[in-house]
Scaffold this active site. Structure first.
Site, PDB file in Angstrom:
ATOM      1  N   GLY A  10     -36.589 -55.255  53.543  1.00 19.08           N
ATOM      2  CA  GLY A  10     -37.079 -54.787  52.247  1.00 19.08           C
ATOM      3  C   GLY A  10     -38.085 -53.653  52.392  1.00 19.08           C
ATOM      4  N   ASP A  56     -30.073 -66.460  54.616  1.00 17.21           N
ATOM      5  CA  ASP A  56     -30.870 -66.774  53.427  1.00 17.21           C
ATOM      6  C   ASP A  56     -31.883 -67.845  53.819  1.00 17.21           C
ATOM      7  OD1 ASP A  56     -31.952 -67.677  51.091  1.00 17.21           O
ATOM      8  OD2 ASP A  56     -30.037 -67.975  50.055  1.00 17.21           O
ATOM      9  N   SER A  75     -38.221 -62.043  49.310  1.00 16.28           N
ATOM     10  CA  SER A  75     -38.138 -62.383  47.881  1.00 16.28           C
ATOM     11  C   SER A  75     -37.753 -61.147  47.094  1.00 16.28           C
ATOM     12  CB  SER A  75     -39.493 -62.877  47.339  1.00 16.28           C
ATOM     13  OG  SER A  75     -39.383 -63.161  45.949  1.00 16.28           O
ATOM     14  N   TYR A 145     -40.712 -65.731  39.228  1.00 16.84           N
ATOM     15  CA  TYR A 145     -41.438 -65.113  40.346  1.00 16.84           C
ATOM     16  C   TYR A 145     -42.859 -65.666  40.444  1.00 16.84           C
ATOM     17  CZ  TYR A 145     -43.101 -61.283  43.371  1.00 16.84           C
ATOM     18  OH  TYR A 145     -43.612 -60.536  44.412  1.00 16.84           O
ATOM     19  N   THR A 175     -47.605 -51.756  45.003  1.00 20.08           N
ATOM     20  CA  THR A 175     -47.565 -50.943  46.225  1.00 20.08           C
ATOM     21  C   THR A 175     -46.397 -49.970  46.119  1.00 20.08           C
ATOM     22  OG1 THR A 175     -48.521 -52.768  47.475  1.00 20.08           O
ATOM     23  CG2 THR A 175     -47.349 -51.091  48.750  1.00 20.08           C
TER      24      THR A 175
END
Ligand code: UDP
Length: 313
Positions: A10, A56, A75, A145, A175
């Site tokens: 990510g 996962d 996530s 979330y 960010t």
């Protein structure tokens, strides 16, 4: 040192992978690639200390051999992504945190959880300090979330208290930087993409809501330092330079020199009205850490990155 980084494909995860490799670690990335991208790691694939496991982490994972550090960064993390994957988001914050804590316990490794400013919800205290418990709508669209990260913090503290795992929790505020996905739906990729294509910038609501944007290298430096501390409670990391979303749109218009205008769109449900980290805990704890990159310079570097992506699309 051998370091496992979930979510290493990510945006933030891949910057951490680069940093830990540069520090001489062997790095094992675990990612199921639902929002991450192998393109973020392409330049590292031939590195002798790098390996990748497509998995996962909401399902248990066995890793052979010694592990010194486990960083749980997997996530979906942008509102658009976690609205698209609400169940996966809840599972990776709960089951995924349980599995990574189990790995850290088994290997006697340091553990670091990527938590979020979203644990403060739509905050009634400003700026947000770590001792504020937040104002979260558990059943709202962001609840998947927010509550998964709140649970993740709770189980992390429980593993520390009950099992003595050497845990750390970073609450990450907005960010930005290279390797963000152009289509992740966040305000910065949306605005920069629109500006570069000459389309109107989509301000949600009247644009009076605020955010405080941290350049990714400042965040990574703080995370790297936090891992080596003996501090177990949450630590905010971010840049407290607060801006309204409307002013942010104007900055991007000025910086890109676009002729784009501003278009006002409906404000999404439960969108926090203000957000700004109190970073005094991090500044005291992390050997003089403080953000180094101002928004103008950080935006210029990020726009350069996005220019190549927009051309490629
Ligand atoms: N936002 C906006 N236009 C966009 C995307 C987002 O005005 O195209 C606003 C959004 O409503 C929020 C802020 O920008 O107030 C930051 O949104 P983002 O999705 O980046 O993340 P958040 O900070 O809400 O988690």
């Amino acid at each position: 040192m051998r370091t496992v980084i979930t979510g290493g494909a990510g945006f933030i995860g891949s910057h951490l992978v680069e940093r830990f490799l540069a520090e001489g670690h062997e790095v094992v990335v675990v990612d199921n690639l639902i929002t991450g991208s192998l393109g973020n790691l392409e330049h590292l694939r031939s590195h002798s200390e790098f390996s990748f496991i497509r998995h996962d982490i909401s399902h248990p994972l066995e890793i052979d051999g010694a592990v010194d550090n486990v960083l749980h960064f997997a996530s979906p993390a942008s509102p658009v992504d976690y609205l698209k994957f609400p169940i996966q988001t809840l599972k990776v914050g709960s089951l995924g945190t349980h599995n990574t804590l189990g790995l850290a316990k088994l290997k006697d490794a340091r553990f670091l959880l990527a938590s979020t400013s979203e644990v403060y919800g739509d905050p009634e205290k400003h700026p947000q300090r770590e001792d504020y418990w937040g104002n979260v709508n558990p059943i709202g669209v962001r609840g998947c979330y927010d509550e998964s990260k709140r649970f993740a913090e709770a189980i992390t503290m429980a593993y520390h208290r009950a099992h003595g795992v050497n845990t750390h929790i970073v609450r990450i505020f907005n960010t930005y930087g290279p390797k963000m996905r152009l289509d992740d739906g966040r305000v910065l990729p949306n605005f920069v993409g629109q500006a570069l294509r000459g389309e109107p910038l989509s301000v949600y609501g009247d644009g009076s809501q605020t955010r405080s944007f941290c350049f990714v290298t400042d965040l990574v430096e703080g995370i790297y330092r936090l891992l080596w501390t003996d501090f177990h409670e949450p630590v905010n990391l971010g840049n407290p330079d607060e801006v309204t979303i409307l002013d942010f749109a104007r900055e991007i218009i000025a910086l890109t020199g676009t002729r784009s205008t501003i278009a006002y769109n409906p404000l999404p449900a439960d969108d926090p009205k203000v957000r700004k980290p109190d970073i005094s805990r991090a500044q005291k704890l992390l050997g003089g850490w403080t953000p180094q990159v101002n928004r103008h310079d950080g935006l210029a570097r990020t726009v350069e990155y996005f220019k190549q992506r927009v051309r490629a699309v």
